[in-house]
Design an enzyme around this catalytic site. Structure first.
Site, PDB file in Angstrom:
ATOM      1  N   ASP A  39       1.046  -1.290  -0.080  1.00 15.78           N
ATOM      2  CA  ASP A  39       0.179   0.001  -0.032  1.00 15.78           C
ATOM      3  C   ASP A  39       0.916   1.093   0.168  1.00 15.78           C
ATOM      4  OD1 ASP A  39      -2.231   1.545  -0.110  1.00 15.78           O
ATOM      5  OD2 ASP A  39      -3.013   0.750   1.794  1.00 15.78           O
ATOM      6  N   ALA A  73     -11.813   2.803   0.910  1.00 16.54           N
ATOM      7  CA  ALA A  73     -12.351   3.771   1.969  1.00 16.54           C
ATOM      8  C   ALA A  73     -13.795   2.787   2.354  1.00 16.54           C
ATOM      9  CB  ALA A  73     -12.807   4.703   1.352  1.00 16.54           C
ATOM     10  N   ASP A 107      -3.984   7.018  -3.608  1.00 21.13           N
ATOM     11  CA  ASP A 107      -5.391   7.552  -3.876  1.00 21.13           C
ATOM     12  C   ASP A 107      -5.944   8.339  -2.665  1.00 21.13           C
ATOM     13  OD1 ASP A 107      -4.830   4.939  -2.374  1.00 21.13           O
ATOM     14  OD2 ASP A 107      -6.826   4.702  -2.587  1.00 21.13           O
ATOM     15  N   CYS A 123     -13.095 -24.219  18.174  1.00 18.76           N
ATOM     16  CA  CYS A 123     -12.299 -24.263  16.775  1.00 18.76           C
ATOM     17  C   CYS A 123     -11.438 -25.573  16.942  1.00 18.76           C
ATOM     18  CB  CYS A 123     -11.653 -22.936  16.482  1.00 18.76           C
ATOM     19  SG  CYS A 123     -10.293 -23.024  15.482  1.00 18.76           S
ATOM     20  N   CYS A 132      -6.100 -24.166  19.162  1.00 17.02           N
ATOM     21  CA  CYS A 132      -7.168 -24.269  20.029  1.00 17.02           C
ATOM     22  C   CYS A 132      -7.146 -25.813  20.450  1.00 17.02           C
ATOM     23  CB  CYS A 132      -8.426 -24.096  19.130  1.00 17.02           C
ATOM     24  SG  CYS A 132      -8.672 -22.376  18.882  1.00 17.02           S
ATOM     25  N   CYS A 187      -8.433 -25.774  15.300  1.00 13.83           N
ATOM     26  CA  CYS A 187      -6.599 -25.171  14.615  1.00 13.83           C
ATOM     27  C   CYS A 187      -5.855 -25.675  15.972  1.00 13.83           C
ATOM     28  CB  CYS A 187      -6.869 -23.872  14.539  1.00 13.83           C
ATOM     29  SG  CYS A 187      -6.382 -22.926  15.749  1.00 13.83           S
TER      30      CYS A 187
HETATM   31  N1  GUN Z   1      -6.394   0.921   2.962  1.00 13.49           N
HETATM   32  C1  GUN Z   1      -7.877   0.846   3.251  1.00 13.49           C
HETATM   33  N2  GUN Z   1      -8.533   1.408   2.530  1.00 13.49           N
HETATM   34  C2  GUN Z   1      -7.919   1.933   1.677  1.00 13.49           C
HETATM   35  C3  GUN Z   1      -7.862   2.824   0.489  1.00 13.49           C
HETATM   36  O1  GUN Z   1      -9.057   3.412   0.048  1.00 13.49           O
HETATM   37  N3  GUN Z   1      -6.936   2.903  -0.161  1.00 13.49           N
HETATM   38  C4  GUN Z   1      -5.661   2.631  -0.033  1.00 13.49           C
HETATM   39  N4  GUN Z   1      -4.532   3.100  -0.580  1.00 13.49           N
HETATM   40  N5  GUN Z   1      -5.524   1.841   1.218  1.00 13.49           N
HETATM   41  C5  GUN Z   1      -6.579   1.641   2.071  1.00 13.49           C
HETATM   42 ZN    ZN Z   2      -8.400 -22.009  16.638  1.00 16.88          ZN
END
Ligand code: GUN
Ligand code: ZN
Length: 489
Positions: A90, A193, A125, A276, A281, A278
């Site tokens: 990101d 978002a 963004d 669970c 657990c 796993c």
């Molecule tokens: N992580 C959670 N939402 C968003 C988003 O709208 N844009 C970016 N770049 N990272 C995110």
């Molecule tokens: Zn578990």
């Protein structure tokens, strides 16, 4: 490198796909565990055995810290994290949405992501909060689109580029944004978002956002739901056409001592039992888990196990063609999810276009199933169906006899269909024996349509008491329709 996304199996708008990246092929749907470059509860090198095929981390956090930036630039991102599979990064946009500003530009972060060898890079963004005004959402969206176009020009190696779709909760903006990005051409389309919507359980709004953005995209393009990491909503989002998810939830919830399940979340201190199987657990009792010195790590591991368990459950459901049954079950774990299910079926005409026309037996799971795309499709097919002469409509299989030229079976939520098709999908549906109001409503609407469309036929309906519904009165008034009352069985 241009992205390659091959769809190998479909159900509703969901699919099993293969996304090719510079570091290998990823089978979707899947979840990318979020790796914090600073603190790692679970090492990236262990992620594969927990089920991860691709990771996601934050290039901005790496960029900001001298030591991390230096190592990433010298040895590459994969060496920095010690993971040789695909890694998405990101851009710092999330920090932008939380802190209002970041110390980098779009160009700088795209350049940096390319230099460190990211598999899928993200431009800077603007994650617009869902509740801003329309004008503000449009303004942010236009800036985002400008930056994404700029990023596209800057990519010159084999890094795949993501094009985040913004537009807050405005359906036309989401669709327009998706369409404009589609024209530019990105390798993956994250829907951005949506975290505030999920945090406040606004799942019906989330359905609108996903469905609107999907409408603007090529249906074969891979979609990432940004910030979605709770297994409770995977099946729903997958059925609407999302392929990639990312989970910081596994670690963040663990830090808060929360234990994730596909039905919701428990606080570990509320747990008397561990529901669970796993390794965590199985190896611990609830008491031991609560008191363990490494409780956070154990919880993070459990949270990841259940996350990938749900991924496999969703994939198997697509494979078998019963994804919508899984969605209907999962959406019963919370009233806000049930709202989302109902909202999803307002998009049945679109889902029907995506849905394979034949798949495994339809299971009726409750009133919402009456609005499934398969039921809608049957309603449409009635338009093409003609009958003449005398027609018997019955709820029981009936031997052919000279009195009636055609025999149709009445099966809610569909309605009347030719008896010869009993074993054929979707009429081989497993339904409840006492149909509910909603399934009768749909079945009778279809019956009325059939009778209207075939004025030259005369219909006789052997009606059981249990099939009563206000729409029966409308049928009774139709000239070519007779009802013969039958006792209940
Ligand atoms: N992580 C959670 N939402 C968003 C988003 O709208 N844009 C970016 N770049 N990272 C995110
Ligand atoms: Zn578990």
């Amino acid at each position: 490198m241009s992205s390659q996304f091959d769809i190998i199996h479909k159900d509703a708008a969901g699919r099993i796909g293969k996304l090719t990246t510079p570091h290998g092929v990823v089978e979707t749907p899947t979840v990318m565990p979020v790796i914090n470059p600073n603190i790692q509860t679970i090492k990236p090198s262990e992620m594969r055995e927990l089920g991860a095929e691709i990771l996601i981390t934050n290039s901005y956090i790496i960029y900001r810290k001298d030591e991390l930036r230096k190592k990433a630039l010298e040895d590459g991102l994969h060496a920095l994290l010690d993971f040789d599979g695909p890694i998405m990064t990101d851009s710092g946009s999330f920090q932008l949405s939380v802190y209002g500003e970041v110390e980098i530009t779009n160009e700088m972060i795209i350049d940096f992501q390319q230099k460190i060898g990211t598999d899928i890079g993200v431009p800077l963004d603007i994650p617009t909060h869902p509740d801003v005004s329309y004008d503000k959402a449009k303004e942010d969206m236009d800036i985002t689109i400008g930056r994404l176009k700029q990023a596209k020009e800057l990519v010159n190696g084999d890094m795949l580029l993501a094009g985040p779709v913004q537009g807050a909760i405005y359906k036309d903006l989401r669709e327009q944004c998706a369409r404009e990005l589609s024209d530019v051409g990105f390798d993956v389309y994250p829907f951005g978002a949506v975290v505030p919507l999920m945090e406040s359980y606004r799942f019906a709004d989330l359905v609108d956002v996903i469905a609107s953005a999907k409408k603007g995209l090529d249906p074969t393009a891979p979609v990432h739901l940004f910030g979605a990491g709770h297994p409770m909503m995977f099946s729903l989002a997958v059925a609407l056409g999302c392929d990639l998810f990312d989970s910081a939830a596994y670690a963040l919830y663990a830090k808060d001592r929360r234990y994730i399940t596909s039905r919701g979340t428990y606080h570990v201190d509320q747990l008397r039992y561990l529901p669970c199987s796993c390794p965590v657990c199985v190896d611990h009792t609830a008491e031991e888990l609560k008191k363990a010195h490494n409780c956070t790590e154990l919880l993070a591991r459990h949270n990841l196990y259940v996350t990938f368990e749900e991924v496999r459950e969703v994939k198997q459901a697509i494979w078998e063609g019963n994804l919508l049954e899984l969605v209907e079950q999962r959406c019963r774990s919370h009233p806000r999810m049930l709202e989302a299910l109902k909202q999803m079926y307002t998009y049945s005409p679109w889902l029907e276009e995506c849905d394979p026309s034949s798949k495994s037996t339809f299971f009726y799971c409750g009133p919402e199933s009456s609005r499934r795309p398969e039921v809608l499709r049957f309603g449409r097919q009635l338009e093409r169906f003609t009958v003449k002469g005398s027609v018997l409509i019955s709820s029981h299989p009936t031997k052919k006899n000279s009195e009636y030229e055609h025999i149709m079976l009445f099966k809610p939520p569909f309605g009347p269909y030719p008896q010869e098709l009993t074993e054929v999908y979707p009429f081989n549906a497993e339904v409840v024996r006492n149909p509910d109001y909603e399934s009768l409503e749909t079945a009778y609407q279809n019956t009325i349509r059939l009778v209207e469309l075939n004025p030259e036929a005369t219909f006789t309906f052997f009606m059981k008491e249990t099939l009563n519904h206000p729409l029966v009165e409308r049928l009774r008034k139709m000239d070519n329709f007779n009802i013969v009352a039958q006792g209940s069985d």
